[in-house]
Write a protein that holds these residues in place. Structure first.
Motif, PDB file in Angstrom:
ATOM      1  N   GLY A 135       0.808  -1.214   0.000  1.00  0.00           N
ATOM      2  CA  GLY A 135       0.000   0.000   0.000  1.00  0.00           C
ATOM      3  C   GLY A 135       0.840   1.262   0.000  1.00  0.00           C
ATOM      4  N   GLU A 136       2.184   1.124   0.070  1.00  0.00           N
ATOM      5  CA  GLU A 136       3.073   2.286   0.076  1.00  0.00           C
ATOM      6  C   GLU A 136       3.697   2.545  -1.289  1.00  0.00           C
ATOM      7  OE1 GLU A 136       5.938   1.778   3.138  1.00  0.00           O
ATOM      8  OE2 GLU A 136       4.462   1.784   4.769  1.00  0.00           O
ATOM      9  N   GLU A 137       3.380   1.721  -2.271  1.00  0.00           N
ATOM     10  CA  GLU A 137       3.939   1.892  -3.610  1.00  0.00           C
ATOM     11  C   GLU A 137       3.420   3.204  -4.220  1.00  0.00           C
ATOM     12  OE1 GLU A 137       3.745  -2.421  -2.553  1.00  0.00           O
ATOM     13  OE2 GLU A 137       2.302  -0.758  -2.524  1.00  0.00           O
ATOM     14  N   ARG A 138       4.311   3.947  -4.876  1.00  0.00           N
ATOM     15  CA  ARG A 138       3.918   5.201  -5.527  1.00  0.00           C
ATOM     16  C   ARG A 138       3.886   5.066  -7.044  1.00  0.00           C
ATOM     17  NH1 ARG A 138       1.006   7.186  -4.178  1.00  0.00           N
ATOM     18  NH2 ARG A 138       1.393   9.351  -4.756  1.00  0.00           N
ATOM     19  N   VAL A 139       4.745   4.224  -7.592  1.00  0.00           N
ATOM     20  CA  VAL A 139       4.694   3.861  -9.006  1.00  0.00           C
ATOM     21  C   VAL A 139       4.707   2.341  -9.058  1.00  0.00           C
ATOM     22  CG1 VAL A 139       5.814   3.972 -11.264  1.00  0.00           C
ATOM     23  CG2 VAL A 139       5.885   5.962  -9.744  1.00  0.00           C
ATOM     24  N   LEU A 140       3.737   1.755  -9.728  1.00  0.00           N
ATOM     25  CA  LEU A 140       3.585   0.306  -9.774  1.00  0.00           C
ATOM     26  C   LEU A 140       3.574  -0.147 -11.232  1.00  0.00           C
ATOM     27  CD1 LEU A 140       2.968  -2.402  -8.314  1.00  0.00           C
ATOM     28  CD2 LEU A 140       0.536  -1.831  -8.532  1.00  0.00           C
ATOM     29  N   ALA A 141       4.594  -0.880 -11.630  1.00  0.00           N
ATOM     30  CA  ALA A 141       4.659  -1.433 -12.981  1.00  0.00           C
ATOM     31  C   ALA A 141       4.136  -2.862 -12.943  1.00  0.00           C
ATOM     32  CB  ALA A 141       6.087  -1.401 -13.513  1.00  0.00           C
ATOM     33  N   ILE A 142       3.160  -3.146 -13.775  1.00  0.00           N
ATOM     34  CA  ILE A 142       2.583  -4.495 -13.852  1.00  0.00           C
ATOM     35  C   ILE A 142       3.068  -5.129 -15.146  1.00  0.00           C
ATOM     36  CG2 ILE A 142       0.479  -5.858 -13.922  1.00  0.00           C
ATOM     37  CD1 ILE A 142      -0.947  -3.624 -12.439  1.00  0.00           C
ATOM     38  N   LEU A 143       3.881  -6.166 -15.015  1.00  0.00           N
ATOM     39  CA  LEU A 143       4.422  -6.855 -16.179  1.00  0.00           C
ATOM     40  C   LEU A 143       3.462  -7.981 -16.548  1.00  0.00           C
ATOM     41  CD1 LEU A 143       6.885  -6.835 -18.089  1.00  0.00           C
ATOM     42  CD2 LEU A 143       7.926  -8.536 -16.601  1.00  0.00           C
ATOM     43  N   GLY A 144       2.566  -7.674 -17.468  1.00  0.00           N
ATOM     44  CA  GLY A 144       1.533  -8.623 -17.854  1.00  0.00           C
ATOM     45  C   GLY A 144       1.865  -9.324 -19.154  1.00  0.00           C
ATOM     46  N   TYR A 145       0.845  -9.498 -19.973  1.00  0.00           N
ATOM     47  CA  TYR A 145       0.987 -10.254 -21.215  1.00  0.00           C
ATOM     48  C   TYR A 145       0.609  -9.389 -22.410  1.00  0.00           C
ATOM     49  CZ  TYR A 145       0.178 -13.845 -17.608  1.00  0.00           C
ATOM     50  OH  TYR A 145       0.214 -14.605 -16.468  1.00  0.00           O
ATOM     51  N   GLY A 146       0.845  -9.939 -23.612  1.00  0.00           N
ATOM     52  CA  GLY A 146       0.316  -9.364 -24.852  1.00  0.00           C
ATOM     53  C   GLY A 146       0.476  -7.868 -24.964  1.00  0.00           C
ATOM     54  N   ALA A 147      -0.643  -7.187 -25.210  1.00  0.00           N
ATOM     55  CA  ALA A 147      -0.631  -5.738 -25.397  1.00  0.00           C
ATOM     56  C   ALA A 147      -0.631  -4.991 -24.072  1.00  0.00           C
ATOM     57  CB  ALA A 147      -1.839  -5.309 -26.225  1.00  0.00           C
ATOM     58  N   GLY A 148      -0.669  -5.731 -22.958  1.00  0.00           N
ATOM     59  CA  GLY A 148      -0.708  -5.111 -21.635  1.00  0.00           C
ATOM     60  C   GLY A 148      -1.883  -5.625 -20.837  1.00  0.00           C
ATOM     61  N   ASN A 149      -2.012  -6.931 -20.785  1.00  0.00           N
ATOM     62  CA  ASN A 149      -3.126  -7.577 -20.095  1.00  0.00           C
ATOM     63  C   ASN A 149      -2.621  -8.297 -18.857  1.00  0.00           C
ATOM     64  OD1 ASN A 149      -4.639  -6.847 -22.447  1.00  0.00           O
ATOM     65  ND2 ASN A 149      -3.806  -8.672 -23.445  1.00  0.00           N
ATOM     66  N   ALA A 150      -3.500  -8.510 -17.906  1.00  0.00           N
ATOM     67  CA  ALA A 150      -3.152  -9.193 -16.666  1.00  0.00           C
ATOM     68  C   ALA A 150      -4.367  -9.975 -16.190  1.00  0.00           C
ATOM     69  CB  ALA A 150      -2.715  -8.183 -15.602  1.00  0.00           C
ATOM     70  N   PRO A 151      -4.171 -10.990 -15.341  1.00  0.00           N
ATOM     71  CA  PRO A 151      -5.318 -11.738 -14.828  1.00  0.00           C
ATOM     72  C   PRO A 151      -6.309 -10.798 -14.134  1.00  0.00           C
ATOM     73  CG  PRO A 151      -3.261 -12.849 -14.269  1.00  0.00           C
ATOM     74  CD  PRO A 151      -2.891 -11.523 -14.826  1.00  0.00           C
ATOM     75  N   SER A 152      -7.589 -10.976 -14.416  1.00  0.00           N
ATOM     76  CA  SER A 152      -8.598 -10.090 -13.825  1.00  0.00           C
ATOM     77  C   SER A 152      -8.549 -10.137 -12.307  1.00  0.00           C
ATOM     78  CB  SER A 152      -9.993 -10.458 -14.333  1.00  0.00           C
ATOM     79  OG  SER A 152     -10.291 -11.817 -14.036  1.00  0.00           O
ATOM     80  N   GLY A 153      -8.267 -11.330 -11.731  1.00  0.00           N
ATOM     81  CA  GLY A 153      -8.161 -11.441 -10.283  1.00  0.00           C
ATOM     82  C   GLY A 153      -7.037 -10.601  -9.721  1.00  0.00           C
ATOM     83  N   ALA A 154      -5.917 -10.526 -10.459  1.00  0.00           N
ATOM     84  CA  ALA A 154      -4.788  -9.715 -10.005  1.00  0.00           C
ATOM     85  C   ALA A 154      -5.143  -8.231 -10.034  1.00  0.00           C
ATOM     86  CB  ALA A 154      -3.571  -9.984 -10.884  1.00  0.00           C
ATOM     87  N   LEU A 155      -5.884  -7.811 -11.065  1.00  0.00           N
ATOM     88  CA  LEU A 155      -6.284  -6.410 -11.152  1.00  0.00           C
ATOM     89  C   LEU A 155      -7.230  -6.034 -10.015  1.00  0.00           C
ATOM     90  CD1 LEU A 155      -6.780  -6.104 -15.019  1.00  0.00           C
ATOM     91  CD2 LEU A 155      -4.788  -5.460 -13.662  1.00  0.00           C
ATOM     92  N   HIS A 156      -8.123  -6.940  -9.681  1.00  0.00           N
ATOM     93  CA  HIS A 156      -9.036  -6.682  -8.550  1.00  0.00           C
ATOM     94  C   HIS A 156      -8.253  -6.632  -7.243  1.00  0.00           C
ATOM     95  CE1 HIS A 156     -12.724  -6.701 -10.825  1.00  0.00           C
ATOM     96  NE2 HIS A 156     -12.484  -7.906 -11.317  1.00  0.00           N
TER      97      HIS A 156
END
Length: 351
Positions: free
Chosen positions: A241-262
């Motif tokens: 909860g202290e992250e100020r910039v969060l890079a999410i290394l997902g798949y394809g064009a920039g997708n990630a598991p819906s559960g992870a996004l929630h």
């Protein structure tokens, strides 16, 4: 007379095999590297200035962090004020692309060459790639090329496009979504005197001045607020909860598991939301994280997050940029990010 500054930071290029069979830093190798450079520049009207910012033989590049980046950039800024006409940085290959990305942000309009090089093999290995890379990089640092570059295996790669693609092979780097410049035979002519540069005053941008104005420990603390999530099938993130910039290394064009996004949404419920950079394990092409419903990382924009596309930069540059944005403007990192990345939403049209 040209003034070439050589910065010895450590890495495999400054290592040798020990009695146990593993390679490690070796101060005698640094002496051999100096001898190679002295011989190479003999009679070329070049004043070679050697610096060791972290002592001899230096540090393993895997231990370098934003605090070291600030120290290195500050050293370069001082040498520019003293009339340096070129820089040669000997560096470990594992994180060289991160350092070159950082320096490209600090010195985007520098009018002298800042060339990083290293090796995959040690000087006492046969065959070795130390002298090939060392001499090639020295030739570039003595040329009329300007800007931040990595030289490796006869290739010259822009500092903000470099990605290490080979673990052991001497051809270690690729230019992500760009083309390298290949070895120019003109650089190697023994009678070549090189480009005569007149030292020019170099002014840091206000952002670079702010980013480089922190002490190493402060820079490490601020840089630690740049975080990554590496998506894998079934992945569930754990965030402080202290992250100020969060890079999410997902798949394809920039997708990630819906559960992870929630899970990201829940982690910052009631807390200041970080800037999210939507990245992909597919390094090629432009990224469009709003191109899929439900799993596009840009869908976080509908939940109150500011989301940026990785564009076509390598992940090394994205990490350096995230740290740079926090060090240059901790209260508003989006101002810095907007200079390089595209803000996006779930409705961002396809490129």
């Amino acid at each position: 007379m040209q003034r070439l500054v050589v910065l010895f930071t450590g890495g495999t290029i400054a290592s040798a095999f020990g009695e146990g069979g593993g390679k490690g830093p070796d101060s005698t190798v640094v002496g051999a590297l100096r001898d190679h450079l002295t011989g190479f520049f003999a009679g070329r009207d070049v004043d070679v200035i050697c610096r060791e910012p972290w002592g001899v033989p230096g540090l393993d590049s895997s231990d370098l962090d934003p605090g070291h980046w600030v120290e290195l950039a500050s050293s370069i800024a001082i040498e520019l004020e003293n009339g340096a006409t070129g820089f040669l940085i000997l560096h470990g290959t594992d994180t060289m692309a991160y350092t070159s990305a950082w320096l490209s942000l600090c010195f985007p309009h520098v009018d002298v060459p800042i060339v990083l090089t290293g090796s995959q093999l040690t000087l006492d290995y046969m065959p070795e790639d130390v002298t090939v890379n060392l001499r090639g990089a020295a030739q570039v640092a003595f040329s009329d090329i300007s800007g931040v570059w990595i030289y490796c295996n006869w290739k010259l790669i822009p500092g903000n496009r470099a990605h290490k693609a080979q673990a052991l092979h001497p051809d270690a780097y690729v230019a992500t979504n760009g083309q390298p410049m290949y070895f120019n035979p003109e650089w190697a002519r023994k009678d070549r005197k090189g480009t005569v540069r007149q030292p020019l005053s170099h002014t840091l941008s206000p952002l670079a001045e702010k980013a480089m104005g922190h002490g190493p420990d402060v820079a490490r603390n601020i840089g630690s607020r740049m975080a990554w999530l590496f998506c894998t099938p079934g992945f569930s993130p754990r965030l402080s909860g202290e992250e100020r910039v969060l890079a999410i290394l997902g798949y394809g064009a920039g997708n990630a598991p819906s559960g992870a996004l929630h899970a990201v949404e829940r982690a910052f419920d009631g807390l200041p939301k970080p800037h999210v950079i939507a990245c992909s394990q597919a390094e090629g092409d432009m990224k469009n994280p709003g191109s899929y419903a439900g799993v596009g990382i840009a869908s976080l924009a509908d939940r109150g997050f500011t989301v940026w596309s990785q564009m076509d930069y390598p992940v090394e540059f994205i990490h350096a940029l995230g740290c740079y944005s926090l060090l240059a403007s901790s209260s508003a990192p989006g101002f810095v990010l907007s200079h390089y990345l595209r803000e996006c939403s779930s409705e961002t049209p396809l490129l």
